[in-house]
Design a protein around this motif. Structure first.
Motif, short mmCIF file in Angstrom:
data_model
loop_
_atom_site.label_atom_id
_atom_site.label_comp_id
_atom_site.label_asym_id
_atom_site.label_seq_id
_atom_site.Cartn_x
_atom_site.Cartn_y
_atom_site.Cartn_z
N GLU A 209 16.36 -38.05 -11.26
CA GLU A 209 16.39 -37.25 -10.53
C GLU A 209 15.60 -35.90 -9.98
N LEU A 210 16.07 -35.65 -11.13
CA LEU A 210 15.90 -33.93 -11.17
C LEU A 210 14.24 -33.70 -11.89
N GLU A 211 14.07 -35.21 -12.92
CA GLU A 211 12.54 -35.19 -13.38
C GLU A 211 11.35 -35.29 -12.53
N SER A 212 11.97 -36.60 -11.09
CA SER A 212 11.34 -36.95 -9.96
C SER A 212 11.50 -35.21 -8.91
N ALA A 213 12.62 -34.91 -8.58
CA ALA A 213 12.46 -33.55 -8.18
C ALA A 213 11.26 -32.77 -8.71
N GLN A 214 11.24 -32.34 -9.83
CA GLN A 214 10.24 -31.01 -10.58
C GLN A 214 8.81 -31.36 -11.09
N ARG A 215 8.55 -33.22 -10.71
CA ARG A 215 7.43 -33.47 -10.72
C ARG A 215 7.10 -33.68 -9.10
N ILE A 216 7.36 -33.74 -8.06
CA ILE A 216 7.15 -33.39 -6.94
C ILE A 216 6.96 -32.02 -6.71
N ALA A 217 8.09 -31.37 -6.70
CA ALA A 217 7.53 -29.64 -6.53
C ALA A 217 6.34 -29.24 -7.40
N ARG A 218 6.32 -29.54 -8.60
CA ARG A 218 5.46 -28.76 -9.52
C ARG A 218 6.06 -27.40 -9.60
N LEU A 219 7.29 -27.91 -10.25
CA LEU A 219 8.04 -27.10 -11.19
C LEU A 219 8.45 -27.83 -12.25
N GLY A 220 9.02 -26.84 -13.52
CA GLY A 220 9.50 -27.13 -14.75
C GLY A 220 10.57 -26.28 -15.13
N SER A 221 11.65 -26.42 -16.04
CA SER A 221 12.18 -25.52 -16.31
C SER A 221 12.40 -25.56 -17.92
#
Length: 374
Positions: A209-221
């Motif tokens: 879910e986190l990877e999906s959210a990051q992919r949608i938001a174009r946000l990495g950690s």
């Protein structure tokens, strides 16, 4: 291989004459398994125990109670009654099965985990309730036993029970022999694993879910472990930078090397100030991808310190704001055009000739520029 006490060979020969005889023999095998702990299911040879056998076990502290002058515990008698208590108290199922899938012995915990009574606990019975993958796995396990496989530790197995419930277990199994080398079957240790497996599944789901959210938001950690100078990136951050893990020098210097050359020193200075003072930072900067693309990132970071205030790690996020930046620049350009048109309209209304209108327009247009310079 497991060691059984002498005399068990005779018991094993008589097991076809009655279940009781078989269980007595297997009890000694299981007594050894419980007494030797986790190594019992790993296939390593252990100490042989006979009914009433007396043995010396190493003692870690020579000064401890009941230790002898040679640093060993005093002799302790292990009889069948104690062995039965050990087997009964075990929170692991203990199951001795022949290569054809027939049960020689199973303790109560094995019955509880499998949902089968001892007389019904066979590989065929487990296979009947299994899903297609489970059937393939059990067939492969049966073939391994028939081919004299030495065994394995901690196989993850999903058991389907007769009441329709399912339970995850870890199975460690190895060949069992008596003192004369006579093969008796495979001893399986069954450890309930359901809660831990469900926790791992939930964690795996959260990661997806986190990877999906990051992919949608174009946000990495990312995380920087200072002691080892190791920088870890999330999959989306690699995507933003246009890199693969093999392309990235996962150090602080490697991170700075990916910044735009014109902004690298400023970024390093912001991070240094955060380390010394604020404990967090935020900036917008450019990066150059290996594909030659310029991207704008909005980066945030926080500092982790130990009890003495020393730097332990840094954590943060980077969001690709290239598209947002392009929209903002387009909006600024449109605003500028509208302002120019407005200025030209005002100049036209105040003028009596075309030359005068152009002159006033140039004055209005250049005025904001001079103010910005001031």
């Amino acid at each position: 291989d497991f060691c059984l006490s002498r005399g068990l060979g005779d018991v094993y020969k008589r097991q076809l004459q009655g279940r009781l005889g078989a269980e007595e023999g297997c009890l000694r095998q299981l007594k050894h398994a419980c007494s030797t702990g986790p190594t019992a299911t790993s296939g390593r040879a252990g100490r042989a125990f006979s009914p009433g056998h007396r043995y010396r076990a190493p003692h870690s502290s020579p000064e401890g109670p009941s230790s002898g002058h040679d640093g060993t515990r005093e002799e302790v008698s292990v009889d069948d009654a104690l062995a039965r208590h050990l087997v009964a108290a075990s929170r692991d199922g203990l199951w001795l099965v022949t290569p054809d899938g027939t049960t020689v012995y199973a303790n109560e915990r094995a019955e509880e985990l499998s949902g089968h009574a001892r007389d019904e606990l066979t590989l065929a019975a487990l296979r009947e309730l299994s899903d297609p993958q489970g059937k393939l796995d059990l067939d492969a396990h049966l073939l391994e036993m028939r081919n004299d496989h030495p065994g394995r530790e901690n196989d993850e197995v999903l058991l389907h029970r007769p009441d329709g419930s399912r339970v995850w277990i870890l199975v460690s199994w190895s060949r069992a022999h008596d003192d004369d080398g006579r093969f008796l079957g495979y001893l399986h240790r069954l450890t309930e694993y359901t809660e831990r497996r469900e926790l791992l599944d939930r964690l795996s789901m959260r990661e997806k879910e986190l990877e999906s959210a990051q992919r949608i938001a174009r946000l990495g950690s990312w995380t920087w472990e200072v002691a080892t100078d190791t920088v870890s990136w999330s999959p989306e951050l690699f995507s933003i930078y246009g890199l693969t893990p093999g392309d990235f020098d996962s150090t602080y210097a490697g991170f700075l090397a990916r910044m735009h050359p014109d902004e690298r020193e400023q970024i390093a200075a912001k991070i240094e100030r955060a380390i010394e003072d604020d404990g967090e930072y935020e900036y917008e900067s450019r990066i150059l991808t290996p594909q030659g693309t310029t991207r704008w990132l909005r980066s945030r970071g926080v500092i982790d310190r130990d009890g003495t205030g020393g730097l332990v790690a840094m954590h943060g996020t980077c969001q690709d704001i290239t598209a947002l930046r392009a929209v903002s620049e387009a909006a600024d350009a449109a605003t500028t055009r509208l302002r120019l048109l407005h200025e030209m309209a005002e100049a036209s209304n105040q003028s009596t000739t075309l030359l005068e209108a152009l002159t006033l327009s140039l004055i209005h247009i250049s005025e904001p520029t001079r103010q910005a310079e001031i």
